[in-house]
Design an enzyme around this catalytic site. Structure first.
Site, mmCIF file in Angstrom:
data_model
loop_
_atom_site.group_PDB
_atom_site.id
_atom_site.type_symbol
_atom_site.label_atom_id
_atom_site.label_comp_id
_atom_site.label_asym_id
_atom_site.label_seq_id
_atom_site.Cartn_x
_atom_site.Cartn_y
_atom_site.Cartn_z
ATOM 1 N N ARG A 107 135.011 1.751 43.104
ATOM 2 C CA ARG A 107 134.246 1.436 44.302
ATOM 3 C C ARG A 107 135.213 1.268 45.475
ATOM 4 N NH1 ARG A 107 129.188 1.781 46.376
ATOM 5 N NH2 ARG A 107 128.342 -0.177 47.132
ATOM 6 N N THR A 379 123.768 9.558 47.055
ATOM 7 C CA THR A 379 124.696 9.174 46.009
ATOM 8 C C THR A 379 124.457 10.283 45.014
ATOM 9 O OG1 THR A 379 124.540 6.846 46.523
ATOM 10 C CG2 THR A 379 125.005 7.370 44.233
ATOM 11 N N THR A 397 129.489 8.156 45.183
ATOM 12 C CA THR A 397 128.745 8.097 46.445
ATOM 13 C C THR A 397 129.628 8.078 47.683
ATOM 14 O OG1 THR A 397 126.996 6.858 47.590
ATOM 15 C CG2 THR A 397 128.675 5.556 46.479
ATOM 16 N N ASN A 399 127.677 6.830 50.149
ATOM 17 C CA ASN A 399 126.599 5.931 50.591
ATOM 18 C C ASN A 399 125.493 6.751 51.244
ATOM 19 O OD1 ASN A 399 125.178 3.610 50.729
ATOM 20 N ND2 ASN A 399 126.061 2.919 52.657
ATOM 21 N N ASP A 421 127.017 -1.327 52.593
ATOM 22 C CA ASP A 421 126.523 -1.943 51.351
ATOM 23 C C ASP A 421 126.917 -3.416 51.253
ATOM 24 O OD1 ASP A 421 124.875 -0.140 50.128
ATOM 25 O OD2 ASP A 421 126.395 0.723 48.826
ATOM 26 N N SER A 450 126.978 -2.743 44.753
ATOM 27 C CA SER A 450 126.381 -1.416 44.581
ATOM 28 C C SER A 450 125.127 -1.518 43.727
ATOM 29 C CB SER A 450 127.401 -0.509 43.883
ATOM 30 O OG SER A 450 126.805 0.721 43.536
HETATM 31 N N1 GLY Z 1 125.821 3.260 48.155
HETATM 32 C C1 GLY Z 1 124.793 3.104 47.234
HETATM 33 C C2 GLY Z 1 125.124 2.111 46.184
HETATM 34 O O1 GLY Z 1 126.274 1.958 45.827
HETATM 35 O O2 GLY Z 1 124.260 1.430 45.705
#
Ligand code: GLY
Length: 569
Positions: A107, A379, A397, A399, A421, A450
């Protein structure tokens, strides 16, 4: 083969400028998505047919599911630029043939110069354009670090895995009708949010079948091929990112890039109706929501209620309401905040949580603000099984659709807008309408919460389902429905993926249903007191079912929604 045919083949290959090996298997200018594949050895389902074909070609070369996942992900960064990426982040979940379950968290992180009020004006009002559009919206990318963290489980050399992506970027591929629409619709944003012209903008409108060539991206991929993760986080690519930040008032520094690391985490694991579910832990809320909802409904006989009856929709809605309320209050990056995960997933707590559930009467969300919804599916998920029984589920993703819409000049890849997010202010909804609290506030180095929920289900200790989807906050609820459809309603994998879906996320207090949802059920839900809102589409599930009978049978399903394609052999 006759000499004349051989000369013809070589001429065609030279003309198309692709290697013979790839040309035999993948023609990037003529392809059609297969929505269902039945096979025995291995399969890949992803958002793009070319990427799925790349994955299967790697399996056929002797790679395992992890090799195929790495190659598919890199190919998606080229052929599915709306969400496939090297400028974003994601999660990989795998069940290895030796029985080990692993998850890799790559992430994005908040840059070191970020702070919790960075998207508020002087009066404290949120400026969501800054968390969603352009340079300041980007977190430090994690995808490349994630790919190299996965390499220790791979068999083939990295240069083999990245080569198809390089060729697709360098020589080009035919875009789909959906991609042509995207590029045309986003033309002004690509112009406004970039400091130099991007390959996604041309003077005449894009149409299906046009060729997209990405030379700068190909060069970045070559640096990654030659220098590994340092080809992205250091050297020329890093310099280009830092220069881009300087031109567009972004805050990612060279130090942020150098310090980024992917993390192996212990997956969430639990049993549901004699199946063993494995999913993603924090900083994804997905695995926790999955466990909370499935455990809240497990002893309520949903299998006996009809699929999409008002009773089954209400039961899931009320469980989702409670799980999303907990998400908003408690969940954030567990490396930075104390999250009471043990309690949230304990049987006693979840039993208590459903104590006030009343069949036939709508519950109600306590809120101070209503969320606004701006939907985005950008995503993407890929599911893979190999001949040895290794299973991989990756959700990755940028996003929003095409992330921040900002391309790093000279490096050719899009940056994420993942900072949105985080909770930019307690109670203020993000682009998915999700609200958060202090637990998900911005802090340098912290990962934003996320919803991505890559999931693997085991039956009798063998991989049975590999599943995931894009869709922001609708991700966990789409996965829950896919699992309930298969396990409780005993549906075919095709129906489990393709039949209409619905979603509830506590705030806003409404059930979102797909446009072809059963009208009779909608009427009954409204009579119970629910607000029901129709949406064009929810999720794009990639699901692989593996049946271990006398002979192994694999069924790979690519969602009917979108350009998704399944391939296998
Ligand atoms: N950006 C979407 C998620 O990570 O939930």
């Amino acid at each position: 083969m006759k000499f004349k045919d051989l000369v013809g083949l070589i001429t065609m290959v030279l003309y198309l400028n692709v290697s013979i090996v790839e040309a035999q298997k993948i023609d990037p200018f003529h392809y059609q998505p297969q929505k269902k594949v039945t096979c025995t050895q291995g399969a890949v389902a992803s958002a793009n047919t070319l990427a799925s074909k790349v994955g299967v070609s790697i399996l056929q070369k002797g790679g395992n599911a992890i090799d195929a996942a790495i190659a598919t992900q890199l190919a998606l960064a080229v052929v599915y630029p709306g969400a496939g990426n090297i400028g974003g982040g994601g999660f990989m979940l795998a069940h290895l043939k030796n029985g080990k379950n692993i998850s890799i968290d790559y992430r994005e992180t908040a840059p070191s110069h970020s702070n919790k009020d960075m998207y508020l004006d002087k009066e404290g009002n949120p400026r969501l354009n800054l968390s969603q559009d352009g340079h300041l919206a980007s977190g430090t990318p994690g995808s490349v670090a994630g790919i190299f963290a996965a390499m220790k489980y791979a068999l083939l050399p990295f240069k083999t895995l990245i080569q198809p992506a390089i060729e697709l970027a360098e020589k080009g591929f035919s875009i789909t009708a959906n991609q042509a629409d995207d590029f045309n619709e986003l033309k002004n944003e690509f112009i406004q949010l970039n400091t130099s012209p991007t390959v996604f903008v041309k003077t005449t409108p894009w149409k299906a079948g046009d060729t997209l060539i990405q030379k700068d991206l190909a060069n970045t991929l070559k640096r990654i091929r030659d220098k590994g993760a340092k080809g992205f986080y250091e050297g020329i690519t890093a310099k280009l990112i830092i220069a881009e930040m300087a031109k567009g008032k972004g805050i990612i520094t060279g130090d942020d890039l150098k310090k980024y690391s992917a993390k192996e985490r212990t997956p969430i694991e639990f049993d549901y109706q004699s199946h063993h579910i494995i999913s993603m832990p924090l900083p994804s809320s997905g695995g926790i929501i999955l466990q909370q909802v499935l455990k809240m409904i497990e002893h309520k006989n949903i299998g006996e209620m009809k699929f999409q009856s008002a009773a089954s929709v209400q039961l899931l809605t009320e469980a989702e309401r409670r799980a999303f309320a907990d998400r908003a209050q408690y969940l954030g990056d567990g490396d930075f905040v104390k999250v009471p995960v043990k309690t949230l997933i304990s049987e006693e707590y979840l039993k208590e949580r459903m104590k006030d559930y009343q069949p036939g009467i709508a519950g109600n969300s306590q809120s101070t603000k209503q969320g606004y919804i701006k939907e985005s599916d950008e995503t993407t998920h890929l599911s893979i099984i190999d001949a040895e029984g290794n299973a991989v589920a990756i959700t990755t993703t940028l996003n929003g659709s095409y992330g921040s819409r900002t391309v790093v000049s000279g490096a050719g890849f899009l940056l994420n807008n993942e900072m949105d997010d985080f909770s930019v202010k307690p109670g203020i909804p993000n682009m998915y309408g999700a609200v958060g609290a202090e637990a998900n506030a911005i802090f340098p180095g912290k990962r934003m919460l996320s919803s991505m929920t890559p999931t693997i289900v085991l039956k009798n200790n063998q991989p049975y389902l590999v599943v995931g989807t894009p869709g922001g906050t609708t991700i966990p609820t789409s996965i829950i429905q896919s699992l309930v459809n298969m396990i409780d309603f005993k549906m075919s994998p095709e129906d489990a993926v393709n039949l209409p879906k619905f979603h509830h996320q506590w705030l806003p207090d409404e059930i979102r249903v797909e446009k072809d949802f059963n009208p009779g059920t909608i009427q009954q839900l409204e009579a119970m007191g629910y607000k029901v809102v129709k949406k064009e589409s929810i999720g794009q599930v990639e699901l692989i079912e593996i049946n271990f009978g006398k002979t192994r049978k694999i069924t790979a399903i690519a969602d009917k929604r979108g350009d998704n394609g399944a391939e296998g052999y």
